[in-house]
Design an enzyme around this catalytic site. Sequence first.
Site, short mmCIF file in Angstrom:
data_model
loop_
_atom_site.label_atom_id
_atom_site.label_comp_id
_atom_site.label_asym_id
_atom_site.label_seq_id
_atom_site.Cartn_x
_atom_site.Cartn_y
_atom_site.Cartn_z
N HIS A 152 0.84 -1.21 0.00
CA HIS A 152 0.00 0.00 0.00
C HIS A 152 0.88 1.26 0.00
CE1 HIS A 152 -3.11 2.86 1.21
NE2 HIS A 152 -2.42 3.16 2.29
N ARG A 161 5.85 10.19 -4.54
CA ARG A 161 7.29 10.27 -4.28
C ARG A 161 8.01 9.25 -5.14
NH1 ARG A 161 4.75 9.63 0.78
NH2 ARG A 161 5.12 7.42 0.53
N GLU A 218 -9.08 -2.75 6.45
CA GLU A 218 -8.08 -2.94 7.50
C GLU A 218 -8.55 -4.02 8.49
OE1 GLU A 218 -6.63 0.64 9.30
OE2 GLU A 218 -6.80 1.81 7.45
N ASP A 250 -11.54 2.30 7.44
CA ASP A 250 -11.02 3.63 7.77
C ASP A 250 -11.38 4.56 6.61
OD1 ASP A 250 -9.57 5.70 8.94
OD2 ASP A 250 -7.72 5.10 7.95
MN MN Z 1 -6.07 3.76 7.54
#
Ligand code: MN
Length: 452
Positions: A152, A161, A218, A250
């Site tokens: 991830h 990046r 998650e 989340d």
């Molecule tokens: Mn999270």
Amino acid sequence: VAALNATHDPARRSWVESANDQRGDFPVQNLPLGVFRRRSEPASSARAGVAIGDQVLDLAACLDAGLLAGTPAEMPARLAVTGGTLNALMAAGNRASSALRAGISELMREGGEAAARARAEAARILVPMSEAELGLPAAINAFTDFLTSIHHTERGGRMTRPDSPVPQNFRHLPIAYNSRASTVVPSGHAIRRPNGQRRRPEGEVVFGPCDHLDFELELGLFIGPGNAMGEPIALRAAPEHIFGYCLVNDWSARDIQRWESHPLGPFLAKSAATSISPWIVTAEAMAPFRTAAFARPAGDPAPLPYLTDPTDQDEGGMDLGLDAFILTAHMRERGEAPARLTATNFRHMYWTFAQMLTHHASNGCALRPGDLIASGTTSGPTDEARACLSELNLDLSTRSRRPVALPNGESRLWLEDGDEVIFRARAERRGFVPIGFGECRGRVDPAPAWPV
Ligand code: MN
């Protein structure tokens, strides 16, 4: 780490016939704990229950019927029914929850004297799951969200990046932020799209409904006894503080997150809502599905000594399949099945839960019974294991985003109002009865109008 015992015996069956269907989530080998009430009862009657097949075992009714009297399960059952949450049981430690599990297994299994007495009380102690409303299993005082999937982290980093997609600290410590406990809600609770501030690509700063709403698949962990402030938890002792696991969504407002997160980290992008599955699968129920910790590629640094323990390396990981589905308003209207977006596995996590706990408490931070710790997005190495839309919609060849095609011809760049996100998890291993986590689902409702 919990040992295997009679409660894991694959030959054990239940007199609750629906629990013996091996496609189901809740066989007698699982026995997850939750807090429920009958829909017809007031909210104040919420109490501890255990999922068994398509039924909920009412622990208060078991105590009233004397089914646990004089057994080692009686004291932990009394703790479980205290105060309408499981916090008191969590505080009592894994020996107490293990005694409770053993006692419930004796009541629910096929054969034996305790089971015969329980079966005679079936009408009193069982509530059909279809008549049960599941609430939050614990009073959650704190919620910490980690970032422990290197897959991830790397996918996201290649977008933002490209020269150094994985931050330098990632391989040295389990990265986390303190999130918000007040907006953790149980499965089925609708989620209002958050309003927030973000910066448009052309530079204008605006406030309004989030345009880039995402999910993150998650795994959550509930803390057991925990530690006093100033007293760290050794890695070898960390399993004593792991009560059990649930699914966590989340929900993430990516446009708000991108604008607000520098330099201090996520804030309002994450705190509008977090959904959890209502059944806590205990650490003991997961014992057969433990596996080695993530095998670090050659060249990666070894964890520092405080994050290194041979037992954790051998069995600190978990082989747990995790799936995410979407049910759009269009699919719901047509009676179509949810479409799978993600199929991943918890064994891909770079850090173990024990390492997360030990790192969390290493500075003296107190972890308390009922605190919720989440793993971070559980993405794996393959395309099908991308565990959020911001990975699924990523076209790394052009470093741009494109909508995810759904099987019914719809597509999604981000979540739309009316979309429902559904998570499921299942542990399977040859020689053991598979167990599941039930569902974590939440539907996206429109943002509140502003000004309020
Ligand atoms: Mn999270």
